[in-house]
Design an enzyme around this catalytic site. Structure first.
Site, short mmCIF file in Angstrom:
data_model
loop_
_atom_site.label_atom_id
_atom_site.label_comp_id
_atom_site.label_asym_id
_atom_site.label_seq_id
_atom_site.Cartn_x
_atom_site.Cartn_y
_atom_site.Cartn_z
CB CYS A 187 39.26 41.88 38.78
SG CYS A 187 39.69 42.47 37.36
CB THR A 199 43.58 40.90 34.07
OG1 THR A 199 42.21 40.72 33.60
CG2 THR A 199 44.13 39.43 33.83
C1 RB5 Z 1 38.30 35.85 37.61
O1 RB5 Z 1 38.33 34.59 37.27
C2 RB5 Z 1 38.81 36.83 36.66
O2 RB5 Z 1 38.20 36.66 35.27
C3 RB5 Z 1 38.57 38.39 37.00
O3 RB5 Z 1 39.27 38.43 38.26
C4 RB5 Z 1 39.23 39.33 36.12
O4 RB5 Z 1 40.64 39.03 35.86
C5 RB5 Z 1 38.48 39.83 34.76
O5 RB5 Z 1 38.73 40.65 33.96
#
Ligand code: RB5
Length: 152
Positions: free
Chosen positions: A65, A67
């Site tokens: 994802c 982060t």
């Molecule tokens: C998506 O915007 C983001 O919140 C997700 O990809 C991730 O980083 C969540 O932990």
């Protein structure tokens, strides 16, 4: 070894690169989505991959994802899952050697993709060292047995 990959929209491009990279190596890959850049919810994809690992339907998972944080939180809700959020080759290797991680979680918005592919390669080839590290993981299994349904 059967490997599942999954991501949300923020991890989609890196997930695709990882999948292509692993297919080139003739690895046995299953893609659990997402399949484009449209906004989706990361828990839906974490659940799909983590449930398959938890129930031993696949051997390893790779989740991406933005982060990596949301994916790792969600995946670690499942018994028998050891999802490790890693940011470099060293932590990816150590997540296997010391933690026997069965899901590698990566940050699509943070990592350089060349580094991420090196992390994936290192993670897939590094073995768990067992020994004192197994004793520590056994303690985590005891926590699962006490608090989670479906724990082995
Ligand atoms: C998506 O915007 C983001 O919140 C997700 O990809 C991730 O980083 C969540 O932990």
């Amino acid at each position: 070894m059967k490997i599942a990959v999954g991501s949300d929209h923020a991890g989609y491009e890196l997930k695709e690169k990882i999948e292509t990279h692993l297919i080139e190596q003739e690895k046995d890959i299953e893609d659990y989505g997402t399949n484009g850049n449209s906004s989706v919810d990361y828990p839906d994809f974490a659940v799909a991959v983590a449930e398959a690992v938890s129930k031993s339907k696949i051997d390893r998972g790779i989740l991406v994802c933005g982060t990596g944080i949301g994916m790792s939180i969600a995946a670690n809700k499942f018994p028998n899952v050891r999802a490790a959020l890693c940011y470099d080759v060293y932590s990816a290797e150590m997540s296997r050697k010391h933690n026997n991680a069965n899901i590698l979680v990566l940050a699509g918005r943070v990592l350089d993709s060349d580094v991420a592919l090196k992390m994936v390669d290192a993670w897939l080839k590094t073995e768990f060292e067992g020994g004192r590290h197994k004793n520590r993981l056994d303690k985590i299994s005891e926590i699962e047995k006490k608090f989670m349904k479906g724990a082995k």
